[in-house]
Design a protein around this motif. Structure first.
Motif, PDB file in Angstrom:
ATOM      1  N   ARG A  75      -4.402 -11.474  32.734  1.00 11.59           N
ATOM      2  CA  ARG A  75      -4.683 -11.319  31.311  1.00 11.59           C
ATOM      3  C   ARG A  75      -6.155 -11.652  31.048  1.00 11.59           C
ATOM      4  NH1 ARG A  75      -0.019 -10.803  28.414  1.00 11.59           N
ATOM      5  NH2 ARG A  75      -1.007 -11.501  26.479  1.00 11.59           N
ATOM      6  N   SER A  76      -7.009 -10.823  31.599  1.00 12.49           N
ATOM      7  CA  SER A  76      -8.449 -11.021  31.478  1.00 12.49           C
ATOM      8  C   SER A  76      -8.905 -10.726  30.050  1.00 12.49           C
ATOM      9  CB  SER A  76      -9.187 -10.099  32.449  1.00 12.49           C
ATOM     10  OG  SER A  76      -8.926  -8.742  32.115  1.00 12.49           O
ATOM     11  N   ARG A  77     -10.166 -10.977  29.785  1.00 20.08           N
ATOM     12  CA  ARG A  77     -10.703 -10.687  28.453  1.00 20.08           C
ATOM     13  C   ARG A  77     -10.611  -9.192  28.150  1.00 20.08           C
ATOM     14  NH1 ARG A  77     -13.470 -12.313  24.224  1.00 20.08           N
ATOM     15  NH2 ARG A  77     -15.151 -11.043  23.340  1.00 20.08           N
ATOM     16  N   LEU A  78     -10.895  -8.369  29.163  1.00 20.67           N
ATOM     17  CA  LEU A  78     -10.816  -6.922  28.970  1.00 20.67           C
ATOM     18  C   LEU A  78      -9.384  -6.498  28.647  1.00 20.67           C
ATOM     19  CD1 LEU A  78     -12.300  -4.241  28.982  1.00 20.67           C
ATOM     20  CD2 LEU A  78     -11.878  -4.073  31.446  1.00 20.67           C
ATOM     21  N   PHE A  79      -8.410  -7.113  29.332  1.00 24.18           N
ATOM     22  CA  PHE A  79      -7.007  -6.817  29.038  1.00 24.18           C
ATOM     23  C   PHE A  79      -6.677  -7.166  27.593  1.00 24.18           C
ATOM     24  CE2 PHE A  79      -2.830  -8.697  28.363  1.00 24.18           C
ATOM     25  CZ  PHE A  79      -2.000  -7.629  28.655  1.00 24.18           C
ATOM     26  N   ARG A  80      -7.109  -8.337  27.146  1.00 27.67           N
ATOM     27  CA  ARG A  80      -6.779  -8.781  25.790  1.00 27.67           C
ATOM     28  C   ARG A  80      -7.396  -7.861  24.738  1.00 27.67           C
ATOM     29  NH1 ARG A  80      -8.011 -13.770  28.167  1.00 27.67           N
ATOM     30  NH2 ARG A  80      -9.945 -13.971  26.953  1.00 27.67           N
ATOM     31  N   ILE A  81      -8.596  -7.374  25.018  1.00 24.10           N
ATOM     32  CA  ILE A  81      -9.241  -6.445  24.084  1.00 24.10           C
ATOM     33  C   ILE A  81      -8.462  -5.132  24.019  1.00 24.10           C
ATOM     34  CG2 ILE A  81     -11.291  -5.024  23.700  1.00 24.10           C
ATOM     35  CD1 ILE A  81     -12.954  -7.326  24.862  1.00 24.10           C
ATOM     36  N   ALA A  82      -8.094  -4.611  25.195  1.00 23.42           N
ATOM     37  CA  ALA A  82      -7.350  -3.346  25.243  1.00 23.42           C
ATOM     38  C   ALA A  82      -5.983  -3.487  24.578  1.00 23.42           C
ATOM     39  CB  ALA A  82      -7.195  -2.886  26.692  1.00 23.42           C
ATOM     40  N   ALA A  83      -5.313  -4.615  24.821  1.00 26.49           N
ATOM     41  CA  ALA A  83      -4.003  -4.853  24.212  1.00 26.49           C
ATOM     42  C   ALA A  83      -4.123  -4.962  22.691  1.00 26.49           C
ATOM     43  CB  ALA A  83      -3.382  -6.124  24.787  1.00 26.49           C
ATOM     44  N   TYR A  84      -5.176  -5.614  22.235  1.00 28.40           N
ATOM     45  CA  TYR A  84      -5.417  -5.750  20.794  1.00 28.40           C
ATOM     46  C   TYR A  84      -5.602  -4.372  20.155  1.00 28.40           C
ATOM     47  CZ  TYR A  84      -7.746  -7.158  16.439  1.00 28.40           C
ATOM     48  OH  TYR A  84      -8.087  -7.334  15.119  1.00 28.40           O
ATOM     49  N   GLU A  85      -6.360  -3.501  20.820  1.00 33.20           N
ATOM     50  CA  GLU A  85      -6.593  -2.162  20.276  1.00 33.20           C
ATOM     51  C   GLU A  85      -5.315  -1.327  20.293  1.00 33.20           C
ATOM     52  OE1 GLU A  85      -9.239  -0.816  18.668  1.00 33.20           O
ATOM     53  OE2 GLU A  85      -9.878  -2.915  18.685  1.00 33.20           O
ATOM     54  N   ASP A  86      -4.486  -1.498  21.323  1.00 30.01           N
ATOM     55  CA  ASP A  86      -3.176  -0.833  21.327  1.00 30.01           C
ATOM     56  C   ASP A  86      -2.389  -1.220  20.077  1.00 30.01           C
ATOM     57  OD1 ASP A  86      -3.466   0.550  23.687  1.00 30.01           O
ATOM     58  OD2 ASP A  86      -2.173  -0.757  24.885  1.00 30.01           O
ATOM     59  N   LEU A  87      -2.353  -2.516  19.801  1.00 33.05           N
ATOM     60  CA  LEU A  87      -1.613  -3.014  18.644  1.00 33.05           C
ATOM     61  C   LEU A  87      -2.225  -2.501  17.345  1.00 33.05           C
ATOM     62  CD1 LEU A  87       0.484  -4.834  17.276  1.00 33.05           C
ATOM     63  CD2 LEU A  87      -1.141  -6.738  17.505  1.00 33.05           C
ATOM     64  N   ARG A  88      -3.541  -2.514  17.256  1.00 32.07           N
ATOM     65  CA  ARG A  88      -4.196  -2.072  16.026  1.00 32.07           C
ATOM     66  C   ARG A  88      -3.888  -0.605  15.731  1.00 32.07           C
ATOM     67  NH1 ARG A  88      -9.048  -0.080  14.197  1.00 32.07           N
ATOM     68  NH2 ARG A  88      -9.813   0.260  16.319  1.00 32.07           N
ATOM     69  N   HIS A  89      -3.854   0.220  16.775  1.00 36.00           N
ATOM     70  CA  HIS A  89      -3.536   1.632  16.565  1.00 36.00           C
ATOM     71  C   HIS A  89      -2.081   1.815  16.129  1.00 36.00           C
ATOM     72  CE1 HIS A  89      -7.384   3.154  17.649  1.00 36.00           C
ATOM     73  NE2 HIS A  89      -7.342   2.700  18.887  1.00 36.00           N
ATOM     74  N   LEU A  90      -1.187   1.009  16.687  1.00 33.67           N
ATOM     75  CA  LEU A  90       0.204   1.061  16.235  1.00 33.67           C
ATOM     76  C   LEU A  90       0.292   0.709  14.752  1.00 33.67           C
ATOM     77  CD1 LEU A  90       3.291   1.087  16.385  1.00 33.67           C
ATOM     78  CD2 LEU A  90       3.187  -1.244  17.319  1.00 33.67           C
ATOM     79  N   LEU A  91      -0.420  -0.316  14.347  1.00 41.38           N
ATOM     80  CA  LEU A  91      -0.370  -0.750  12.951  1.00 41.38           C
ATOM     81  C   LEU A  91      -0.986   0.288  12.010  1.00 41.38           C
ATOM     82  CD1 LEU A  91      -1.207  -4.547  13.356  1.00 41.38           C
ATOM     83  CD2 LEU A  91       1.034  -3.454  13.108  1.00 41.38           C
TER      84      LEU A  91
END
Length: 370
Positions: A160-176
């Motif tokens: 769960r690197s910083r890059l992973f957390r950023i990508a996961a956050y953007e996945d969630l933001r697009h869902l929202l």
């Protein structure tokens, strides 16, 4: 480019061609049937044999990313299962459902709850999708659940690197963002905060990388992906709609795109009028106007299917044009809707790509499973 001999041998023995779903410079995608050890199942094939040489390296990279992501997500039940993968072709399971932009789940809070749960499972497995801004990458299953598809841009992480957390956050933001479009009243205060704040990487991408990407894909490669419709749907369809509506016998028209084995992307015009012989007149008028290429198909209908606001239900017309007739049933709201659509289905023009499971699909009583 061609499919390697071992890939071709497997597909020849186990794949039955069906409906073409999409063809672009990165792959050809079609729906059909695949024979597994447990019997024949519905599947979706992605193959690279018709990719032009200048985009092959990128296409192969995207293919490899999808193959790896689907392998890791095989047992998560949040997307299609990987049934088989070769060097330049793969078959994934077919999900019985319609894309978000077709299903339009307005007010369906349960759907977005399941979408968030699916995304959580994907992230726990170390997979970020990276392409969830597109509504066609979210499916509304016949069971009402959310599923993800098209993992070509997916990234797989070991930690769960910083890059992973950023990508996961953007996945969630697009869902929202999709939730805001279809069920805004269900957004929580925390979700609204996520929507209001892009990651730094996303902000930089929008200001720099995305502009370069669009300049290359649209300017150099002449590639535009609008729900698979490409440049013809974006540029040609509005011009054709205007030309068709000039005919005094036309009440209204709607144009949708469909994947075509000969030309890549075709246009299908549904024209609301009383005279069935009007098609020939319209073709002559469009030919005389010159400019854009006329639609591959023009179908005269007595009335277009419309929503409560009176707008044509292009999501249904899209499935008719694509011969994905079995996916229409969940969108029918009453027996009157089914009867109304029956005439359109019986007179449809695009009959080259037909799947034999379509037979009697619209005659099934409401609520009866396949």
């Amino acid at each position: 480019m061609s499919v390697p001999k071992d890939d071709d041998a497997t597909l020849s023995a186990r794949w039955s061609q069906g409906v073409l779903l999409k063809r672009d410079v990165f792959s050809t995608v079609e729906r059909g049937r695949f024979r597994t050890d447990d019997g024949e199942v519905e599947g979706v094939l992605r193959r690279l044999d018709q990719v032009p040489f200048w985009s092959f390296a990128v296409a192969l990279h995207l293919f490899s990313r999808e193959r790896r992501a689907l392998t890791l997500a095989r047992d998560l039940d949040v997307g299609p299962k990987l049934l088989w993968a070769g060097r330049r072709a793969l078959v994934r399971g077919f999900i019985d459902g319609a894309a978000l932009h077709l299903a339009k789940p307005h007010g369906d809070v349960a759907y977005f709850r399941s979408a968030k749960a699916a995304l959580r499972k994907l992230h726990r497995a170390g997979i970020c999708h990276n392409d969830l801004a597109k509504e066609q990458n979210w499916l509304v299953g016949r069971d009402g659940r959310a599923y993800l598809t098209d993992f070509q841009l997916a990234a797989c992480f070991k930690s769960r690197s910083r890059l992973f957390r950023i990508a996961a956050y953007e996945d969630l933001r697009h869902l929202l963002k999709h939730k805001r479009s279809y069920a805004p009243e269900a957004l929580t205060p925390k979700e609204r905060k996520v929507l209001a704040k892009k990651s730094a990487v996303a902000s930089v991408w929008l200001k720099t990388g995305k502009k370069v990407y669009q300049a290359i894909t649209r300017g150099i490669f002449n590639f535009t992906d609008r729900e698979g419709g490409g440049r013809r749907l974006v540029n040609d369809a509005p011009v054709l709609v205007d030309l068709i509506r000039r005919n005094p016998d036309v009440r209204d028209t709607a144009i949708v795109a469909f994947a075509d084995r000969r030309v890549g992307v075709g246009l299908y015009a549904f024209v609301e009028a009383d005279q069935s012989a009007l098609e020939k007149t319209l073709r002559n008028e469009l030919a005389a106007a010159k400019g854009v290429k006329p639609p591959e198909h023009i179908q005269i209908v007595h009335a277009l299917p419309r929503d409560a606001a009176g707008k044509p239900r292009t999501e249904i017309l899209q499935l008719v044009a694509m011969n994905q007739i079995d996916l229409i049933e969940p969108m029918m709201r009453s027996d009157a809707d089914r009867e109304f659509l029956k005439d359109i289905l019986e007179q449809r023009k695009n009959l080259r790509d037909r799947f034999n499971f379509e037979v009697a699909e619209m005659d099934r009583p409401a609520g009866q499973a396949r």
